[in-house]
Design an enzyme around this catalytic site. Structure first.
Site, PDB file in Angstrom:
ATOM      1  CG  HIS A 579      -0.098  -0.013   2.381  1.00 33.69           C
ATOM      2  ND1 HIS A 579       0.637  -1.051   3.026  1.00 33.69           N
ATOM      3  CD2 HIS A 579       0.105   1.096   3.372  1.00 33.69           C
ATOM      4  CE1 HIS A 579       1.059  -0.629   4.119  1.00 33.69           C
ATOM      5  NE2 HIS A 579       0.755   0.645   4.325  1.00 33.69           N
ATOM      6  CG  ASP A 581       1.847   5.122   4.618  1.00 29.05           C
ATOM      7  OD1 ASP A 581       1.442   3.875   4.883  1.00 29.05           O
ATOM      8  OD2 ASP A 581       3.162   5.141   5.496  1.00 29.05           O
ATOM      9  CG  HIS A 651       5.269   0.893   2.603  1.00 23.45           C
ATOM     10  ND1 HIS A 651       4.890   1.935   2.381  1.00 23.45           N
ATOM     11  CD2 HIS A 651       4.740   0.749   4.160  1.00 23.45           C
ATOM     12  CE1 HIS A 651       4.195   2.831   3.173  1.00 23.45           C
ATOM     13  NE2 HIS A 651       3.695   1.850   4.345  1.00 23.45           N
ATOM     14  NE  ARG A 661       7.164  -6.357  11.368  1.00 19.36           N
ATOM     15  CZ  ARG A 661       7.033  -5.338  11.048  1.00 19.36           C
ATOM     16  NH1 ARG A 661       5.726  -4.695  11.721  1.00 19.36           N
ATOM     17  NH2 ARG A 661       7.533  -4.434  10.123  1.00 19.36           N
TER      18      ARG A 661
END
Length: 730
Positions: A579, A581, A651, A661
């Protein structure tokens, strides 16, 4: 109706021939659907109800305002439906057989007779369902209010005053979808989302268009290679697009004609006046092609929308193994572009795969054939009028064949197409240009922090990886804070990720950390460290990217993704899909549309990693095709990734297949008006050693309506939309 050309009418006079041809086409039943049930009762004028509601609004009679404005909306919707039903039920009334068998006045009288029978049918149908006053023309100002969804602007404040927050949120969302540049409504939506008792289900578009929902569903199915579902959704999207187009066309004889068509030049005779009305009718019907191809909140249509849908449909059908359906769909596509080599090649592949009589029996869809025949007939008339009567017609389609366009207009058409191609080439060259105003390579103001990867190493523009931003001790404290916040009842509570069912998702905002510390549920020093670290990141990136002005926080989010044990075998999805941002990435066209529901105000993005004791989870940058990986970054404690938020930096995140994570995600904006209002609550406590920040406290009540027209234009894009509830965490 057979396709009629200008030379088929013998000795009929040119003006009479044009008039009769126009009337004949407007009476044609091509593309008509079946009739429906009649509406009960007589519909009142919806504009009168609306004006009564607005008067009640300004008199602060909230119950009356809500009742009248809601009635105006429902009455208008029923009026449009009634017009469509009458249009369909009268579609064959007055239809004519081959007119070239008649000559002179007999031929013309047949046309007039058909027109009168159609008019009588429509009049009888409408007057049995609609009050006479409701058939009168509505002012252009009122029409504009309904087109811009202004009634919902009034309703959102009205329901707020009545303490009906779920209805207020729905009205606000409906208005904002069509007016995404309306800053006050965006702020109101944020306030509604913070209100207790307002659930996410309340934020619904009350006037959503079904074909766009199907479009999004089909795109999503394609993205996950679910070809059976994609074929089903594309087929329904095509059907719904045709139905919506017909609904639009049915309104052209009502609200579709502009008021200046009722006035004529003194020198014009009957034929000229009727011809102008007929041309406006046909032009309005053609414009429905563009109107149906515009998403709510956009100003520009998707070019050749129906052919685009058919292209996706036949490819999905082929991949789903529905070969006979794929042949029918690609043949339908070839009705628009009969010489397109890609479509012809696909057709040959499908026919060879099918073989025999089965392939020969797959004809183009009949409804598409009717659509194309009708459209070409209308275009021929409109282009004839453009050349000979000075009528201004803008063709909504790029697929229109040149033989339909008069010779004198073809050169202008070619120049228009050439300009479109040149514009696309310029857009292609500009795609890799970052116009954010940032310029990587500035100084690092914090000792111990070093540049590990720059633009060159990351194979992109305005990207950086900095190491040493956090110490191991600080990473441990923030990891502990995330765990403590979840166990103490933070709102996320380890729910499934919004991006994949194979991971759990936990999150904590800076404001939530402050409140938990004030309640004694987490350490105040730990919560304060989270705030201080985000300020540290802002200082680093503002300096390194040589920000043209002060960076304001847009959103800050401590987020952890945990692999679901026993649910990782054969996994092929991403932890977070590719996507951008601040715009909506459309990989198939390599476009990125900077408009809602994307967070268009974001200018700079950052991700500060806290750990590396998990499997997978690398951050990846890609090309605009969302497939070609240009760089990969492995997480580790204290590693900061910063990049501009625009289309040069698509990204995503590889799947987390084991462990948890955690990272602190931050987004910044250069515009103060788009700053995170929750952040200011935290600044008032911790910012500047606890001193109150110098900013006016924002009024927590929704702002009163302003016209949707006053807030500027609406953006453009075609592509899949993301849920407004998803915070786009990296």
């Amino acid at each position: 109706m057979a396709f009629l050309r200008h030379g088929e009418f013998g000795d009929v006079a040119p003006a009479s021939r044009l008039l009769s041809l126009l009337l004949c086409l407007s009476l044609s039943p091509l593309g008509a659907r079946g009739s429906g049930d009649s509406a009960a009762g007589l519909l009142p004028p919806y504009d009168g109800l609306y004006h009564s509601g607005v008067r009640a609004y300004f008199a602060e009679d909230w119950d009356q305002a809500a009742e009248m404005i809601e009635k105006s909306l429902s009455t208008r919707a029923e009026l449009l439906r009634t017009r469509r039903l009458c249009h369909d039920s009268c579609a064959t009334e007055g239809a004519l057989s081959r007119l070239d068998r008649l000559g002179g006045s007999l031929w013309e009288l047949a046309v007039w007779g058909g027109l009168q029978r159609r008019a009588e049918c429509l009049s009888y149908c409408l007057r049995g369902k609609v009050a006479p006053a409701a058939l009168a023309p509505v002012s252009m100002e009122t029409l504009q209010d309904f087109h811009s969804k202004t009634p919902y602007n009034y309703l959102q404040v009205t329901y707020y005053k009545l303490n009906r927050m779920d209805r207020a949120a729905a009205a606000a969302h409906t208005f904002y979808v069509s007016n995404p540049s309306h800053l006050e409504m965006r702020n109101n939506l944020q306030k509604y989302r913070r209100m207790k008792g307002v659930k996410e289900e309340a934020f619904q578009d009350r006037e959503s268009e079904k074909h766009w929902a199907l479009y999004d569903s089909a795109m999503q199915a394609e993205g996950s290679s679910n070809w059976l579902q994609a074929a089903k959704d594309w087929r329904e999207c095509v059907n719904e697009t045709l139905a919506t187009t017909d609904k639009c066309r049915a309104q052209c004889a009502g609200e579709g004609l502009p008021p200046d068509t009722h006035q004529s030049e003194p020198t014009e005779g009957l034929y000229e006046r009727v011809a102008v009305l007929s041309l406006y009718l046909l032009s309005c019907r053609q414009s429905c092609v563009s109107l149906v191809a515009i998403r709510p909140g956009r100003i520009s249509p998707m070019e050749d929308f129906l052919p685009f849908l058919l292209e996706h449909l036949h490819l999905a059908e082929f991949k789903a193994g529905l070969l006979q359906e794929a042949v029918s769909s690609v043949r339908a596509l070839l009705l628009f572009t009969p010489e397109d080599q890609d479509s012809l090649s696909n057709l040959q592949i499908y026919l060879q795969t099918l073989g025999g009589d089965v392939a020969d029996s797959s004809e183009p869809r009949e409804d598409i054939s009717h659509y194309v025949t009708r459209s070409l007939a209308e275009k021929e008339l409109l282009y004839f009028a453009s050349e000979n009567l000075g009528f201004n017609f803008t063709d909504p389609d790029l697929w229109t064949p040149e033989n339909i366009i008069p010779q004198s207009l073809r050169e202008a058409r070619r120049a228009e197409r050439e300009e479109l191609n040149n514009r696309e080439e310029r857009r292609e060259r500009e795609r890799e240009t970052d116009d954010s105003g940032f310029y990587a390579g500035g100084p690092i103001p914090l000792p111990g922090v070093s540049v590990t990867m720059d633009d060159v190493a990351l194979n992109g523009t305005n990207r950086v990886v900095l190491d040493g931003v956090l110490s191991p001790e600080e990473c441990g404290i923030i990891l502990g804070l995330a765990t403590a916040a979840v166990s103490s009842g933070d709102g996320y509570r380890g729910r499934r990720s919004p991006h994949t069912p194979h991971e759990k998702f936990q999150g904590l905002t800076v404001l939530r950390a402050l409140r938990l510390s004030q309640e004694g549920r987490v350490s105040q020093s730990d919560a304060r460290l989270l705030y201080d670290i985000s300020e540290r990141v802002r200082a680093l990136l503002q300096s390194y990217f040589r920000s043209p002005s002060h960076l304001f926080f847009s959103f800050t989010h401590l987020v952890c993704r945990s692999a679901v044990t026993g649910d990782q075998e054969g996994r092929t999805d991403l932890s977070h899909p590719i996507h951008v941002d601040n715009c909506l990435l459309e990989p198939e066209t390599r476009q990125c549309w900077r408009e809602p529901p994307a967070f268009t105000h974001r200018d700079l993005s950052a991700l500060l990693y806290l750990n590396d004791d998990f499997q997978g989870g690398q951050l990846i940058f890609t090309d605009r095709d969302a497939k070609t990986v240009t760089a990969s970054v492995s997480p580790q404690c204290g590693r900061l990734v910063g990049f501009s938020s625009g289309p040069v930096n698509p990204h995503g995140v590889y799947a987390v297949t084991a462990g948890r994570r955690c990272a602190l995600a931050m987004w910044f904006t250069l515009e103060r008006k788009h700053r995170d209002m929750e952040r200011e609550e935290v600044d008032a406590v911790w910012g500047a050693e606890g001193q109150k920040v110098m900013a006016e406290k924002e009024d927590e009540s929704p702002q009163p309506p302003r016209s949707g027209r006053s807030e500027g234009g609406r953006g453009r894009r075609v592509g899949r939309e993301r849920g407004m509830e998803v915070r786009d965490e990296l």
